[in-house]
Motif scaffolding. Structure first.
Motif, PDB file in Angstrom:
ATOM      1  N   ASN A  97      46.979  41.586  44.903  1.00 48.96           N
ATOM      2  CA  ASN A  97      45.527  41.900  44.337  1.00 48.96           C
ATOM      3  C   ASN A  97      46.570  43.022  43.684  1.00 48.96           C
ATOM      4  O   ASN A  97      45.861  44.090  43.388  1.00 48.96           O
ATOM      5  CB  ASN A  97      44.802  42.316  45.306  1.00 48.96           C
ATOM      6  N   PHE A 112      47.901  38.663  42.209  1.00 53.11           N
ATOM      7  CA  PHE A 112      47.626  39.036  41.080  1.00 53.11           C
ATOM      8  C   PHE A 112      46.413  39.655  40.592  1.00 53.11           C
ATOM      9  O   PHE A 112      45.752  38.581  40.906  1.00 53.11           O
ATOM     10  CB  PHE A 112      48.259  39.186  39.616  1.00 53.11           C
ATOM     11  N   ALA A 113      45.662  40.396  40.580  1.00 49.99           N
ATOM     12  CA  ALA A 113      43.925  40.015  39.402  1.00 49.99           C
ATOM     13  C   ALA A 113      44.168  39.723  38.137  1.00 49.99           C
ATOM     14  O   ALA A 113      44.828  38.994  37.755  1.00 49.99           O
ATOM     15  CB  ALA A 113      43.921  40.957  39.709  1.00 49.99           C
ATOM     16  N   ASP A 114      43.221  39.148  38.021  1.00 51.08           N
ATOM     17  CA  ASP A 114      43.343  37.867  36.843  1.00 51.08           C
ATOM     18  C   ASP A 114      43.574  38.247  35.551  1.00 51.08           C
ATOM     19  O   ASP A 114      44.185  38.050  34.789  1.00 51.08           O
ATOM     20  CB  ASP A 114      41.779  37.546  37.100  1.00 51.08           C
TER      21      ASP A 114
END
Lengths: 216, 473
Positions: A85, A112-114
């Motif tokens: 994340n 990863f965060a979008d």
């Protein structure tokens, strides 16, 4: 946008989950109207012992000797190894700008965060998703071997370990095409300008309220 | 097979699809603020491009705007760098044009995610983007809304489209009714506590169930606002009569024949009964208690009746490390009751909780308790989300309730949510905040943030520590 084809670089391990964009580049540095100058303030609150303010030269700051990027063995790192994340929180593109301007070309993490993930591609920075177990191994190797380097081959979609072992990774074909060629998304999209105009004309004709305006 | 609400809106906006499924997605509404737009406007100028559709843009200044000193006009912006960013937005919008622009000091100025809905700029079925992750807020209207980066801000300005890959569908159902005193903020914090800050990554979340339907539009905005804190770029709520009634009569809403046409379309904006979701999460509304975050991520949240967690009881070493790090930063001991945590400052505001309903909720608690702000509280501040919210709150006498109790009643803006202006925590200060992020340093370097509802924040201001507001409900 800068191209990304093949990159060999020193790996720096950031061993914490949920690294947010406020940590990557704190809010006081978002006030600039420019796209440059963010590298010195990457991870500012972790990287320095004093409080960071815009306009203070790096030479006048007090580095935190315990922070990973300040350790001599990781000087010049261009591949960031991270936990899950990475890049959560704000949509600020200042985060990938800061990473890029510090000198990173690729980031490897289990997830990863979008929005952050998307923003990286717009800046020639390659975010690579690998299985958590593989990332664990890379963390162990980076800690065990000073000067630990990896090679990222986007064309072949592999991360190559020092001994030559290849770890495959996925990337959306369109994003890969843009990165390999350093293409500007806007230019590519404008190839469809006629289609966009036709779509828009039909949409606004059937839903005219979409183009209402308010008097100043 | 039936389609989800997300599928319907996404599919309706596809202009073109690349071979790998990347869609060129048409954007109906582009909300713009001063922080993520200057580089985009500059990029347009450098490339010799113009804004594709001026009538899609609604702009305001919010992140840098001060919440005091408005009587001095632009001279009231103490920080010259902040001032430059605000002035740059003014210049850029004057040059490009917009459907609506609410500059600093104007009556309708405010937080972008408050001014959009209240002016009818957010309408069901729209695609809405903004260079701000809390754009998910607008999904409360059955609109597909999400944050974008500055390169994408420029992309939308130049092409009226975004390049997008379709997300997966998640349904979050909150079944049954909440207990008295439980708010939208408690619901969404409970959801995040359950699925985690990355639980929604790769998904668009549709919020459903009786507890969501029972919420006002303000409450639904609070829930959708924090979809991003669960990892989802977008959150959605199906259109119903509440949605339509809220929109009616707002400046940018349709009227006359157009209104009837719009309503007929808007009523189709719900997931079909046989729609398939990639993931389904269910919560029992009756089990939700007032929520308080204890750590440095929104998923680090507990009920007011709980105690601070003990890292030694966590088997997973990475989770244990995260708990230890959070407790050290937050200055908390394992086992400490949540209602024994004393605070230094209280912030009621932000794009999560600064609408009129939030002001009323906080004021009602203050009025009911009938006391002044506790002596240990250095500052309790209320920052309405817009000039219109401020005006309405003052008409209702809410400002008088706050001021009589010792709260500061401020001008609108993002304020202490992210501390880009002068409103911030000092190192070590602890804050009860109605905002959306409790990351390290979010409200000021070294500041310690606890996320709560407006009612919980108001009660903490009066008592000096967190209390279970169900006793006052």
């Amino acid at each position: 946008m800068q191209k990304f084809t093949l990159h060999k670089g020193l790996v720096a391990p950031m061993d914490r989950e949920n690294v947010d964009t406020d940590a990557i580049i704190p809010k006081q540095f978002l006030k600039s109207i420019k796209k440059t100058g963010f590298g010195p303030n990457l991870f500012d609150e972790w990287r320095y012992l004093d409080k960071g303010e815009p306009g203070v030269p790096e030479s006048q700051r007090k580095p935190n000797p315990d922070f990973v990027l300040n350790q001599p063995r990781y000087q010049g790192a261009s591949i960031l190894l991270a936990r899950k994340n990475f890049g959560c929180g704000s949509s600020r593109e200042h985060a990938p700008w800061a990473l890029d301007q510090y000198g990173f070309r690729a980031i490897i993490a289990p997830s990863f965060a979008d929005i952050f993930f998307n923003n990286c591609f717009k800046n020639g920075l390659l975010p690579i998703v690998l299985p958590e177990a593989t990332v664990d191994q890379l963390f162990n190797e980076a800690a065990a071997f000073p000067g630990y380097q990896l090679t990222v081959d986007l064309e072949r979609q592999v991360v190559v370990r020092p001994q030559g072992e290849e770890i495959p990774f996925d990337v959306v074909p369109f994003r890969k095409y843009c990165l390999l060629n350093g293409f500007d998304d806007i230019g590519l999209t404008l190839r469809h300008a006629d289609k966009i105009r036709a779509f828009e004309a039909a949409r606004l004709a059937s839903k005219p309220w979409l183009s209402h305006t308010m008097a100043a | 097979m039936g389609r989800t609400l997300y599928d319907k809106i996404f599919d309706e906006h596809v202009v073109h699809t690349e071979e790998d499924g990347t869609a060129v997605l048409y954007i109906d509404r582009h909300l713009v603020h001063e922080v993520t737009s200057p580089q985009a406007f500059e990029g347009l100028r450098e490339a010799g491009r113009k804004v594709w559709r001026v009538s899609s843009i609604v702009a305001t200044a919010d992140h840098n705007t001060p919440t005091t000193g408005w009587e001095r006009g632009y001279d009231g912006i103490a920080d010259p760098i902040s001032k430059e960013q605000i002035v740059t937005l003014d210049k850029n919008i004057q040059e490009s044009g917009a459907a609506a622009f609410f500059p600093f000091l104007s009556k309708r100025q405010g937080i972008v995610h408050v001014i959009g809905p209240e002016n009818g700029a957010t309408l069901p079925g729209m695609t809405v983007v903004c260079g701000d992750s809390h754009t998910s807020t607008h999904g409360a209207f059955g609109a597909l809304a999400h944050g974008i980066g500055t390169s994408e801000v420029e992309h939308v300005m130049a092409t009226q489209t975004l390049l997008a890959k379709k997300a997966k569908n998640m349904l979050v159902k909150v079944n049954g009714k909440v207990a008295p005193g439980i708010t939208a903020k408690d619901i969404v914090l409970a959801i995040i506590g359950k699925i985690g800050t990355a639980g929604g990554t790769g998904y668009t979340i549709e919020f459903a169930g009786e507890a969501i339907r029972d919420l006002s539009m303000e409450g639904r905005m609070t829930v959708c606002n924090m979809a991003i804190e669960a990892g989802a770029r977008a959150g959605l709520v199906a259109v119903d009569d509440k949605t339509i009634n809220y929109v009616k009569g707002r400046p940018l809403a349709p009227t006359g024949v157009e209104w009837d046409q719009a309503v007929a379309y808007w009523k189709t904006l719900h997931s079909d009964a046989d729609a398939k979701f990639d993931a389904v999460v269910e919560l029992n509304a009756a089990e939700i208690v007032p929520q308080v975050t204890w750590g440095t991520s929104p998923e680090m949240v507990l009920g007011i009746d709980a105690v601070v967690p003990d890292p030694d009881k966590e088997k997973d070493p990475s989770k244990r490390g995260a708990i230890e790090r959070a407790l050290t930063y937050m200055g908390l001991q394992p086992g400490k009751p949540m209602d024994d945590i004393f605070v230094d400052k209280v912030f009621i505001g932000s794009c999560t909780n600064s609408r009129i309903e939030d002001m009323r909720e906080a004021a009602a608690v203050v009025k009911k308790l009938g006391q002044k702000v506790a002596k240990n509280i250095k500052l309790a501040m209320v920052v309405p989300g817009s000039g219109l919210v401020k005006e309405q709150a003052e008409r209702e006498g809410l400002d008088a309730i706050f001021k009589a109790a010792g709260f500061e009643w401020r001008e609108p803006g993002c304020s202490m949510c992210l501390a880009m202006n002068a409103d911030r925590l000092e190192p070590g200060e602890r804050c009860a905040s109605t905002s959306n992020r409790n990351f390290e340093g979010r409200q000021g370097a070294g500041g310690r943030t606890h996320l709560v509802s407006p009612a919980m924040a108001a009660a903490a201001a009066i008592h000096g520590h967190f209390v279970d507001i169900r006793q006052f409900a």
